[in-house]
Design a protein around this motif. Sequence first.
Motif, mmCIF file in Angstrom:
data_model
loop_
_atom_site.group_PDB
_atom_site.id
_atom_site.type_symbol
_atom_site.label_atom_id
_atom_site.label_comp_id
_atom_site.label_asym_id
_atom_site.label_seq_id
_atom_site.Cartn_x
_atom_site.Cartn_y
_atom_site.Cartn_z
ATOM 1 N N ILE A 18 0.941 -1.140 -0.047
ATOM 2 C CA ILE A 18 0.229 -0.154 -0.002
ATOM 3 C C ILE A 18 1.079 1.257 -0.074
ATOM 4 C CG2 ILE A 18 -1.694 1.346 1.389
ATOM 5 C CD1 ILE A 18 -2.754 -1.293 2.479
ATOM 6 N N ILE A 19 1.884 1.005 0.764
ATOM 7 C CA ILE A 19 2.954 2.427 0.984
ATOM 8 C C ILE A 19 3.537 2.757 -0.236
ATOM 9 C CG2 ILE A 19 4.941 3.322 2.048
ATOM 10 C CD1 ILE A 19 3.687 1.918 4.666
ATOM 11 N N THR A 20 3.944 1.560 -1.094
ATOM 12 C CA THR A 20 4.636 1.876 -2.331
ATOM 13 C C THR A 20 4.010 1.983 -3.523
ATOM 14 O OG1 THR A 20 4.932 -0.687 -2.635
ATOM 15 C CG2 THR A 20 6.635 0.218 -1.338
ATOM 16 N N ILE A 21 2.632 2.148 -3.497
ATOM 17 C CA ILE A 21 1.633 2.104 -4.755
ATOM 18 C C ILE A 21 2.091 3.299 -5.472
ATOM 19 C CG2 ILE A 21 -0.253 2.941 -3.892
ATOM 20 C CD1 ILE A 21 -1.685 0.893 -5.388
ATOM 21 N N GLY A 22 2.194 4.438 -4.810
ATOM 22 C CA GLY A 22 2.327 5.813 -5.572
ATOM 23 C C GLY A 22 3.938 5.591 -6.282
ATOM 24 N N ALA A 23 4.892 5.034 -5.808
ATOM 25 C CA ALA A 23 6.116 5.164 -6.502
ATOM 26 C C ALA A 23 6.097 4.005 -7.583
ATOM 27 C CB ALA A 23 7.256 4.964 -5.376
ATOM 28 N N SER A 24 5.344 3.093 -7.288
ATOM 29 C CA SER A 24 5.371 2.148 -8.237
ATOM 30 C C SER A 24 4.437 2.450 -9.749
ATOM 31 C CB SER A 24 4.479 0.836 -7.741
ATOM 32 O OG SER A 24 5.259 0.264 -6.671
ATOM 33 N N CYS A 25 3.462 3.226 -9.494
ATOM 34 C CA CYS A 25 2.621 3.607 -10.324
ATOM 35 C C CYS A 25 3.441 4.831 -11.225
ATOM 36 C CB CYS A 25 1.323 4.285 -9.926
ATOM 37 S SG CYS A 25 0.203 2.962 -9.400
ATOM 38 N N THR A 26 4.188 5.593 -10.552
ATOM 39 C CA THR A 26 4.993 6.366 -11.159
ATOM 40 C C THR A 26 5.999 5.762 -12.275
ATOM 41 O OG1 THR A 26 4.647 8.298 -9.205
ATOM 42 C CG2 THR A 26 6.584 8.670 -10.860
ATOM 43 N N ALA A 27 6.837 4.849 -11.545
ATOM 44 C CA ALA A 27 7.824 4.307 -12.418
ATOM 45 C C ALA A 27 6.874 3.373 -13.516
ATOM 46 C CB ALA A 27 8.510 3.350 -11.327
ATOM 47 N N LEU A 28 5.902 3.013 -13.300
ATOM 48 C CA LEU A 28 5.433 2.066 -14.457
ATOM 49 C C LEU A 28 5.068 3.044 -15.682
ATOM 50 C CD1 LEU A 28 3.456 -0.368 -15.637
ATOM 51 C CD2 LEU A 28 1.760 0.679 -14.439
ATOM 52 N N TYR A 29 4.159 4.060 -15.190
ATOM 53 C CA TYR A 29 4.015 5.337 -16.296
ATOM 54 C C TYR A 29 5.185 5.826 -16.872
ATOM 55 C CZ TYR A 29 -1.088 4.897 -15.069
ATOM 56 O OH TYR A 29 -2.291 4.469 -14.816
ATOM 57 N N ARG A 30 6.179 6.180 -16.351
ATOM 58 C CA ARG A 30 7.344 6.623 -16.782
ATOM 59 C C ARG A 30 8.093 5.618 -17.727
ATOM 60 N NH1 ARG A 30 12.028 9.336 -14.181
ATOM 61 N NH2 ARG A 30 10.058 10.850 -13.214
ATOM 62 N N ILE A 31 7.954 4.237 -17.448
ATOM 63 C CA ILE A 31 8.618 3.269 -18.467
ATOM 64 C C ILE A 31 7.561 2.887 -19.590
ATOM 65 C CG2 ILE A 31 9.172 0.939 -18.691
ATOM 66 C CD1 ILE A 31 11.226 2.644 -17.160
ATOM 67 N N LEU A 32 6.406 3.300 -19.406
ATOM 68 C CA LEU A 32 5.361 3.041 -20.583
ATOM 69 C C LEU A 32 5.564 4.348 -21.611
ATOM 70 C CD1 LEU A 32 2.181 1.705 -18.629
ATOM 71 C CD2 LEU A 32 3.647 0.604 -20.346
ATOM 72 N N PHE A 33 5.657 5.369 -20.968
ATOM 73 C CA PHE A 33 5.614 6.508 -21.808
ATOM 74 C C PHE A 33 7.143 6.677 -22.660
ATOM 75 C CE2 PHE A 33 3.143 8.922 -18.298
ATOM 76 C CZ PHE A 33 1.875 8.796 -19.402
ATOM 77 N N ARG A 34 8.162 6.078 -21.976
ATOM 78 C CA ARG A 34 9.463 5.911 -22.653
ATOM 79 C C ARG A 34 9.127 4.867 -23.941
ATOM 80 N NH1 ARG A 34 14.034 5.369 -18.008
ATOM 81 N NH2 ARG A 34 14.005 7.630 -17.072
ATOM 82 N N MET A 35 8.433 3.873 -23.455
ATOM 83 C CA MET A 35 8.495 2.775 -24.520
ATOM 84 C C MET A 35 7.552 3.360 -25.856
ATOM 85 S SD MET A 35 7.743 -0.423 -22.052
ATOM 86 C CE MET A 35 7.549 -1.643 -23.310
ATOM 87 N N ARG A 36 6.573 4.373 -25.428
ATOM 88 C CA ARG A 36 5.577 4.778 -26.361
ATOM 89 C C ARG A 36 6.291 5.729 -27.442
ATOM 90 N NH1 ARG A 36 -0.246 7.201 -26.012
ATOM 91 N NH2 ARG A 36 -0.635 7.438 -28.026
ATOM 92 N N ARG A 37 7.433 6.562 -26.751
ATOM 93 C CA ARG A 37 8.410 7.250 -27.614
ATOM 94 C C ARG A 37 9.422 6.468 -28.243
ATOM 95 N NH1 ARG A 37 8.116 10.727 -22.742
ATOM 96 N NH2 ARG A 37 10.071 9.749 -22.286
ATOM 97 N N LYS A 38 9.294 5.224 -28.249
ATOM 98 C CA LYS A 38 10.149 4.175 -28.960
ATOM 99 C C LYS A 38 11.700 4.545 -28.447
ATOM 100 C CE LYS A 38 7.359 2.839 -32.038
ATOM 101 N NZ LYS A 38 6.096 2.148 -31.435
ATOM 102 N N GLU A 39 11.940 4.735 -27.045
ATOM 103 C CA GLU A 39 13.196 5.113 -26.462
ATOM 104 C C GLU A 39 13.656 3.427 -26.006
ATOM 105 O OE1 GLU A 39 13.070 7.942 -23.302
ATOM 106 O OE2 GLU A 39 12.183 9.496 -24.269
#
Length: 91
Positions: A18-39
Amino acid sequence: MQESAESKSCLLIRVGRIITIGASCTALYRILFRMRRKESVYIIRDFWAVFKEEWNQSTALWAMTTSYMFAVEARFANTSVNQIKNAFRMA
């Protein structure tokens, strides 16, 4: 009656999630955005790097968001659907 070590460790695991869900979601979205930009992305290594980098800010934001949400829930009688609608209106 004493609690077993197993039940205490299960509680710590649940609270940790529960405590780590904020950091986990942030990391998930950052990685997904990088993948979408084909980085170039190394999913696990980059996830943990972002998780560590954003831990403080994401956890603080998550705590403020949830505490506000529970305060609103305690003050007003809302259905779950209305709660979601209100969240979108406020965003």
